[in-house]
Every structure is written in C-alpha cells, then in structure tokens.
Scaffold this motif. Structure first.
Motif, PDB file in Angstrom:
ATOM      1  N   ARG A  12      23.620 -13.321  11.206  1.00 48.92           N
ATOM      2  CA  ARG A  12      23.365 -12.632  12.468  1.00 48.92           C
ATOM      3  C   ARG A  12      24.288 -13.151  13.579  1.00 48.92           C
ATOM      4  O   ARG A  12      24.766 -12.391  14.410  1.00 48.92           O
ATOM      5  CB  ARG A  12      21.899 -12.799  12.884  1.00 48.92           C
ATOM      6  N   GLU A  13      24.516 -14.451  13.579  1.00 50.05           N
ATOM      7  CA  GLU A  13      25.441 -15.003  14.574  1.00 50.05           C
ATOM      8  C   GLU A  13      26.825 -14.395  14.381  1.00 50.05           C
ATOM      9  O   GLU A  13      27.507 -14.049  15.333  1.00 50.05           O
ATOM     10  CB  GLU A  13      25.518 -16.531  14.453  1.00 50.05           C
ATOM     11  N   TYR A  14      27.213 -14.267  13.110  1.00 52.72           N
ATOM     12  CA  TYR A  14      28.517 -13.658  12.840  1.00 52.72           C
ATOM     13  C   TYR A  14      28.531 -12.207  13.335  1.00 52.72           C
ATOM     14  O   TYR A  14      29.490 -11.761  13.975  1.00 52.72           O
ATOM     15  CB  TYR A  14      28.867 -13.706  11.339  1.00 52.72           C
ATOM     16  N   ALA A  15      27.471 -11.479  13.049  1.00 54.78           N
ATOM     17  CA  ALA A  15      27.413 -10.066  13.461  1.00 54.78           C
ATOM     18  C   ALA A  15      27.544  -9.956  14.981  1.00 54.78           C
ATOM     19  O   ALA A  15      28.237  -9.078  15.503  1.00 54.78           O
ATOM     20  CB  ALA A  15      26.105  -9.433  12.999  1.00 54.78           C
ATOM     21  N   LEU A  16      26.905 -10.881  15.684  1.00 56.64           N
ATOM     22  CA  LEU A  16      26.927 -10.842  17.139  1.00 56.64           C
ATOM     23  C   LEU A  16      28.324 -11.180  17.679  1.00 56.64           C
ATOM     24  O   LEU A  16      28.862 -10.448  18.520  1.00 56.64           O
ATOM     25  CB  LEU A  16      25.880 -11.829  17.681  1.00 56.64           C
ATOM     26  N   HIS A  63      20.323 -16.457  20.012  1.00 58.57           N
ATOM     27  CA  HIS A  63      21.544 -16.386  19.214  1.00 58.57           C
ATOM     28  C   HIS A  63      22.788 -16.718  20.036  1.00 58.57           C
ATOM     29  O   HIS A  63      23.700 -17.372  19.540  1.00 58.57           O
ATOM     30  CB  HIS A  63      21.683 -14.998  18.582  1.00 58.57           C
ATOM     31  N   ILE A  64      22.809 -16.253  21.264  1.00 53.02           N
ATOM     32  CA  ILE A  64      23.957 -16.575  22.124  1.00 53.02           C
ATOM     33  C   ILE A  64      24.019 -18.094  22.324  1.00 53.02           C
ATOM     34  O   ILE A  64      25.082 -18.695  22.252  1.00 53.02           O
ATOM     35  CB  ILE A  64      23.835 -15.865  23.505  1.00 53.02           C
ATOM     36  N   ARG A  65      22.864 -18.697  22.529  1.00 50.81           N
ATOM     37  CA  ARG A  65      22.846 -20.148  22.749  1.00 50.81           C
ATOM     38  C   ARG A  65      23.353 -20.890  21.507  1.00 50.81           C
ATOM     39  O   ARG A  65      24.178 -21.789  21.601  1.00 50.81           O
ATOM     40  CB  ARG A  65      21.438 -20.614  23.121  1.00 50.81           C
ATOM     41  N   LYS A 103      28.015 -23.825  18.920  1.00 53.18           N
ATOM     42  CA  LYS A 103      28.935 -23.995  17.795  1.00 53.18           C
ATOM     43  C   LYS A 103      30.394 -23.788  18.192  1.00 53.18           C
ATOM     44  O   LYS A 103      31.269 -24.457  17.671  1.00 53.18           O
ATOM     45  CB  LYS A 103      28.573 -23.015  16.685  1.00 53.18           C
ATOM     46  N   ILE A 104      30.653 -22.813  19.073  1.00 57.34           N
ATOM     47  CA  ILE A 104      32.060 -22.474  19.313  1.00 57.34           C
ATOM     48  C   ILE A 104      32.609 -22.979  20.643  1.00 57.34           C
ATOM     49  O   ILE A 104      33.813 -23.017  20.817  1.00 57.34           O
ATOM     50  CB  ILE A 104      32.306 -20.950  19.234  1.00 57.34           C
ATOM     51  N   GLU A 105      31.721 -23.333  21.565  1.00 53.56           N
ATOM     52  CA  GLU A 105      32.207 -23.729  22.883  1.00 53.56           C
ATOM     53  C   GLU A 105      32.334 -25.248  22.980  1.00 53.56           C
ATOM     54  O   GLU A 105      31.460 -25.966  22.507  1.00 53.56           O
ATOM     55  CB  GLU A 105      31.242 -23.240  23.979  1.00 53.56           C
ATOM     56  N   GLU A 106      33.394 -25.710  23.620  1.00 55.94           N
ATOM     57  CA  GLU A 106      33.523 -27.136  23.870  1.00 55.94           C
ATOM     58  C   GLU A 106      32.416 -27.597  24.808  1.00 55.94           C
ATOM     59  O   GLU A 106      31.799 -28.631  24.600  1.00 55.94           O
ATOM     60  CB  GLU A 106      34.872 -27.429  24.514  1.00 55.94           C
TER      61      GLU A 106
END
Ligand code: CA
Length: 228
Positions: free
Chosen positions: A157-161, A197-199, A204-207
């Motif tokens: 789902r994270e990938y889909a988003l 999911h945004i959180r 995971k992706i933000e520094e």
C-alpha cells in the motif's frame, strides 16, 4: 468478480455468513478456523486475497502475517477488534493491506476486496518508467523504491501511494481523493488511514520526516509530491 479468497476466522457463524456473501459475488472461498489451518491451506493453494481475523486460536493473526510476509505479498485484509494498533497492522512488520474493525458491514468488506483486486490487476499491467526526484527513485516496473543505492522496504500500500503521488508531481490530492485513487473506496473511507501511510512513508524516505522534501503537506487541502 472472480478470485480465490482464503478466509481465516474462528467465529464459525461469521465465517459461514461471509463465505456465503462472498460466494454470491462470484468468489471462490476457502475457510480456515485457526491460524495453523490457514497456513496449511496456503501450502495447497495460493489465493488472490486473504481475509484474516486478528484474534485466532493456535497461531494468531499477527504471527500469521509475519510468517506469510517472509515469502509472499498476497493482499491481506485484517479483521480487528476496536483499539488495535493500526500503525502496526498496516506497517512493514505485518504489512496488511487494509483492515476492518468488527462489527463491519459486508458491503464495505466487498468494496475493499474489489478495490484491492482491481489495483493488483492494474499493477500487473505496469507503466514503463522510473520516476526520479533528488536521491529518490520509484521504479514503476519493478515496484521498487530506492534512496541513493539503498532499497527502501515498503508495504504494497505504501508503494501504491508513493507511486501514485510521484506519477502526478505537484498535484494536490485531498485525503478523500487519495482514498478513492489509491485505495479505491467509493464511500466513507477513513482519512486517518491516509495520514498513517504518509507518516510511514516519510519515516522511510525522508531524511527529516518532520520536514519532508518529497511528500509535502498542503495545509487544509491534502498532500502532493514535490514538483521537479
Ligand atoms: Ca477471532
């Protein structure tokens, strides 16, 4: 609608009622009454989707999910009681695709099943490209997200988003629109699901998850992916 569903639910009356409703919609349904039986059923046949009760005898839903996710990304809809830890259920450790809190409406379950299967079908067709933004790369063929050289483990789902947002950079989407586009809900989705999911994605992706560079909050409106 076609598809094979494995239903793992120890409440026999509920299991039977759900099986009946799902079969009426054209699904093939296998029922397992505890986690152990459910894992055994998976050795015999691979379903398109699993509906998994969290509280189960022998092997509970948490453990079932953990074992399954080591080797498979079959979509899972988790059936929970109130006050379960939604973050954990939807997060990487368990990686359920969706959840419903008991008691739920069968129509709502059906809507979610259809949305998940529809999206899985679309994902198979794939779009042929990679999106790049700074160090972040979203590989739309392999469904992989990398940050520099590092692959970022994401739930389906994270990938889909992120693939949806990154495919439409600069466009602002409300939570309701994201529920509709990414989750496929036509009605009464829970906007909190989007925020969770945004959180997770940002962690995971933000520094600096508190000061995101890729997925931006538009106050009072929703979210957008940074424009090049
Ligand atoms: Ca139960």
């Amino acid at each position: 609608m076609h598809g094979k569903i494995l239903l793992v639910e120890d409440e026999k009356t509920l299991a039977k009622a759900l099986k009946f409703s799902l079969e009426k919609e054209g699904f093939k349904v296998e029922v397992a009454y505890d986690g152990e039986e459910g894992l055994k059923a998976l050795e015999l046949e691979t379903p398109d989707l699993i509906i998994l009760d969290l509280m189960l005898p022998k092997i509970d839903g948490y453990e079932f999910c953990r074992r399954l996710r080591r080797s498979s990304d079959i979509p899972i809809i988790m059936l929970t009681a109130r006050n379960e830890d939604i973050d954990k259920i939807l997060g990487l450790e368990l990686g359920a695709d969706d959840y419903l809190t008991k008691p739920f409406n069968t129509r709502e379950l059906l809507a979610r099943i259809k949305a998940i299967l529809r999206r899985a079908g679309q994902a198979d067709q794939g779009t042929k490209k990679t999106i790049r933004m700074g160090n972040l790369q979203v590989d739309l063929i392999r469904h992989r997200v990398t940050l520099g050289d590092r692959e970022i483990p994401l739930t389906s789902r994270e990938y889909a988003l992120i693939s949806f947002l990154a495919s439409n950079p600069g466009r602002v989407y409300s939570r309701e629109q994201l529920l509709e586009q990414v989750w496929g809900y036509d009605f009464c989705g829970d906007a909190r699901t989007v925020d969770v999911h945004i959180r997770h994605l940002r962690e995971k992706i933000e520094e600096e998850p508190a000061e995101p560079r890729y997925i931006l909050t538009v106050w009072g409106a929703g979210y957008k992916f940074k424009e090049a």
